[in-house]
Motif scaffolding. Structure first.
Motif, PDB file in Angstrom:
ATOM      1  N   VAL A 206       0.728  -1.015  -0.052  1.00 56.54           N
ATOM      2  CA  VAL A 206      -0.027   0.090  -0.101  1.00 56.54           C
ATOM      3  C   VAL A 206       0.555   1.423   0.002  1.00 56.54           C
ATOM      4  N   LEU A 207       2.056   1.307   0.899  1.00 59.99           N
ATOM      5  CA  LEU A 207       2.579   2.527   0.952  1.00 59.99           C
ATOM      6  C   LEU A 207       3.232   2.718  -0.525  1.00 59.99           C
ATOM      7  N   ALA A 208       3.915   1.673  -1.170  1.00 61.44           N
ATOM      8  CA  ALA A 208       4.507   1.782  -2.534  1.00 61.44           C
ATOM      9  C   ALA A 208       3.434   2.489  -3.510  1.00 61.44           C
ATOM     10  N   ILE A 209       2.259   1.814  -3.427  1.00 66.61           N
ATOM     11  CA  ILE A 209       1.406   2.563  -4.415  1.00 66.61           C
ATOM     12  C   ILE A 209       1.095   3.850  -3.942  1.00 66.61           C
ATOM     13  N   LEU A 210       0.786   4.086  -3.091  1.00 70.16           N
ATOM     14  CA  LEU A 210       0.679   5.511  -2.584  1.00 70.16           C
ATOM     15  C   LEU A 210       1.762   6.531  -2.875  1.00 70.16           C
ATOM     16  N   ALA A 211       3.063   6.134  -2.653  1.00 63.78           N
ATOM     17  CA  ALA A 211       4.302   6.835  -2.889  1.00 63.78           C
ATOM     18  C   ALA A 211       4.377   7.116  -4.624  1.00 63.78           C
ATOM     19  N   GLU A 212       3.876   6.007  -5.428  1.00 61.04           N
ATOM     20  CA  GLU A 212       4.022   6.205  -6.543  1.00 61.04           C
ATOM     21  C   GLU A 212       3.132   7.138  -7.074  1.00 61.04           C
ATOM     22  N   LEU A 213       1.720   7.122  -6.473  1.00 59.58           N
ATOM     23  CA  LEU A 213       0.806   8.321  -6.995  1.00 59.58           C
ATOM     24  C   LEU A 213       1.008   9.650  -6.987  1.00 59.58           C
ATOM     25  N   LEU A 214       2.133   9.841  -5.766  1.00 57.29           N
ATOM     26  CA  LEU A 214       2.340  11.310  -5.570  1.00 57.29           C
ATOM     27  C   LEU A 214       3.613  11.546  -6.392  1.00 57.29           C
ATOM     28  N   GLN A 215       3.791  10.806  -7.551  1.00 56.57           N
ATOM     29  CA  GLN A 215       5.046  11.149  -8.552  1.00 56.57           C
ATOM     30  C   GLN A 215       4.270  11.821  -9.703  1.00 56.57           C
ATOM     31  N   GLU A 216       5.028  12.370 -10.614  1.00 55.66           N
ATOM     32  CA  GLU A 216       4.504  12.837 -11.857  1.00 55.66           C
ATOM     33  C   GLU A 216       3.947  11.740 -12.572  1.00 55.66           C
ATOM     34  N   PRO A 217       2.520  11.611 -13.264  1.00 52.97           N
ATOM     35  CA  PRO A 217       2.007  10.392 -13.778  1.00 52.97           C
ATOM     36  C   PRO A 217       2.587  10.135 -15.093  1.00 52.97           C
ATOM     37  N   THR A 218       2.682   8.728 -15.341  1.00 50.33           N
ATOM     38  CA  THR A 218       3.144   8.164 -16.521  1.00 50.33           C
ATOM     39  C   THR A 218       2.203   7.386 -17.178  1.00 50.33           C
ATOM     40  N   ASP A 219       2.378   6.926 -18.461  1.00 48.87           N
ATOM     41  CA  ASP A 219       1.446   6.116 -19.064  1.00 48.87           C
ATOM     42  C   ASP A 219       1.198   4.667 -18.095  1.00 48.87           C
TER      43      ASP A 219
ATOM     44  N   ALA B  82      -4.598  16.678   3.646  1.00 51.19           N
ATOM     45  CA  ALA B  82      -5.890  16.366   3.063  1.00 51.19           C
ATOM     46  C   ALA B  82      -6.913  17.363   3.145  1.00 51.19           C
ATOM     47  N   ASP B  83      -7.041  17.827   4.140  1.00 52.42           N
ATOM     48  CA  ASP B  83      -7.909  18.817   4.610  1.00 52.42           C
ATOM     49  C   ASP B  83      -7.664  20.402   3.824  1.00 52.42           C
ATOM     50  N   GLU B  84      -6.738  20.481   3.781  1.00 50.66           N
ATOM     51  CA  GLU B  84      -6.312  21.793   2.888  1.00 50.66           C
ATOM     52  C   GLU B  84      -6.630  21.315   1.274  1.00 50.66           C
ATOM     53  N   ALA B  85      -6.365  20.318   0.866  1.00 51.72           N
ATOM     54  CA  ALA B  85      -6.476  19.851  -0.518  1.00 51.72           C
ATOM     55  C   ALA B  85      -7.976  19.967  -0.798  1.00 51.72           C
ATOM     56  N   GLU B  86      -8.897  19.734   0.159  1.00 52.38           N
ATOM     57  CA  GLU B  86     -10.347  19.375   0.073  1.00 52.38           C
ATOM     58  C   GLU B  86     -10.852  20.728   0.134  1.00 52.38           C
ATOM     59  N   LYS B  87     -10.375  21.894   0.858  1.00 53.23           N
ATOM     60  CA  LYS B  87     -10.648  23.130   1.010  1.00 53.23           C
ATOM     61  C   LYS B  87     -10.180  24.061  -0.072  1.00 53.23           C
TER      62      LYS B  87
ATOM     63  N   ALA C 270     -10.116  16.181  -8.438  1.00 54.45           N
ATOM     64  CA  ALA C 270     -10.723  15.059  -7.727  1.00 54.45           C
ATOM     65  C   ALA C 270      -9.818  13.927  -7.402  1.00 54.45           C
ATOM     66  N   PHE C 271      -9.024  13.440  -8.417  1.00 54.05           N
ATOM     67  CA  PHE C 271      -8.225  12.275  -8.117  1.00 54.05           C
ATOM     68  C   PHE C 271      -7.304  12.552  -7.360  1.00 54.05           C
ATOM     69  N   TYR C 272      -6.554  13.676  -7.183  1.00 56.54           N
ATOM     70  CA  TYR C 272      -5.265  13.965  -6.138  1.00 56.54           C
ATOM     71  C   TYR C 272      -5.958  14.180  -4.850  1.00 56.54           C
ATOM     72  N   ARG C 273      -7.357  14.595  -4.791  1.00 49.30           N
ATOM     73  CA  ARG C 273      -8.140  15.122  -3.319  1.00 49.30           C
ATOM     74  C   ARG C 273      -8.190  13.653  -3.066  1.00 49.30           C
ATOM     75  N   GLN C 274      -8.627  12.724  -3.570  1.00 47.71           N
ATOM     76  CA  GLN C 274      -8.838  11.219  -3.051  1.00 47.71           C
ATOM     77  C   GLN C 274      -7.696  10.809  -2.691  1.00 47.71           C
ATOM     78  N   VAL C 275      -6.999  10.732  -3.466  1.00 43.84           N
ATOM     79  CA  VAL C 275      -5.374  10.138  -3.043  1.00 43.84           C
ATOM     80  C   VAL C 275      -5.206  10.490  -1.749  1.00 43.84           C
TER      81      VAL C 275
ATOM     82  N   ALA D 277      -4.137   9.732   4.114  1.00 43.52           N
ATOM     83  CA  ALA D 277      -4.258  10.035   5.319  1.00 43.52           C
ATOM     84  C   ALA D 277      -5.263   9.060   6.281  1.00 43.52           C
ATOM     85  N   ALA D 278      -6.260   8.541   5.644  1.00 45.68           N
ATOM     86  CA  ALA D 278      -6.995   7.454   6.131  1.00 45.68           C
ATOM     87  C   ALA D 278      -6.036   6.126   6.426  1.00 45.68           C
ATOM     88  N   PHE D 279      -5.214   5.804   5.401  1.00 43.41           N
ATOM     89  CA  PHE D 279      -4.087   4.652   5.734  1.00 43.41           C
ATOM     90  C   PHE D 279      -3.174   4.936   6.814  1.00 43.41           C
ATOM     91  N   LEU D 280      -2.789   6.192   6.902  1.00 41.51           N
ATOM     92  CA  LEU D 280      -1.741   6.651   7.950  1.00 41.51           C
ATOM     93  C   LEU D 280      -2.413   6.578   9.304  1.00 41.51           C
TER      94      LEU D 280
END
Length: 206
Positions: A10-23, A172-177, A182-187, A192-195
């Protein structure tokens, strides 16, 4: 699969999603969603499927996701968020510091960043050049958490979780505010929920 393996995955996936996206990122999203659902169920973490099941649809193609990434974390500065620990910490606890913003938040290279840099060096890890000013970027911290799960005892892990992974709710609260895409807001919500749930592993660890 043992719980530690799921946590690392899970940590590895979430870390990857915080990098610039690729194909590859876009193509792997359905598999990521499936894995997260399996992992959260096995871990008994209260992260609802609805929090991430729409990621493939929300992402669109790579170009659309790249635009969302830039709008979330780069520009415009009025609404972006900066997923860096220093931004959410008092810049320093050193009472002798002479800079006028020493006790304020919102600045890079705080005590937290210097500590992260020292941690990388102590383990012989190389800090990517792109993160020289942000060694406490959340993506790097999640990757470092995987490293600790693989190489350190629970006591050392607990110290890191307590010292460096307890600020993401505010992000996460600031991202919502700020209404980032939506994609990165949910990420960020899922991170936050996982941690929050994951820190419970260390509540009794000294």
């Amino acid at each position: 699969m043992e719980k530690t393996a799921y946590r690392k995955g899970v940590l590895a996936i979430l870390a990857e999603l915080l990098q610039e996206p690729t194909d590859d990122t876009v193509g792997e999203l359905p598999a990521m969603v499936k894995y997260l659902h399996e992992a959260f169920a096995a871990l008994e973490y209260p992260v609802p499927l609805l929090a991430y099941s729409d990621w493939p649809k929300l992402a669109g193609g790579r170009e659309a996701l790249a635009l969302a990434y830039n709008q979330s974390f780069v520009f415009p500065p009025e609404t972006r968020v900066v997923p860096v620990e220093s931004i959410y910490r008092q810049w320093t606890s050193d009472s002798s510091a002479q800079v006028p913003f020493a006790k304020e938040k919102g600045y890079l290279m705080s005590d937290a960043a210097l500590h992260m840099k020292a941690l990388y060096e102590s383990y012989g890890l190389e800090l990517p050049p792109a993160f020289s000013a942000t060694p406490d970027h959340l993506g790097l911290e999640l990757e470092f958490a995987v490293f600790l799960l693989e190489n350190e005892a629970a006591e050392r892990q607990a110290v890191f979780w307590r010292e460096h992974l307890d600020w993401v709710d505010e992000l996460a609260d600031e991202a919502e505010k700020n209404g980032i895409p939506a994609f990165y807001r949910q990420v960020l919500k899922v991170i936050a929920a996982f941690l929050r749930a994951d820190r419970e592993n260390y509540e009794q660890v000294k």
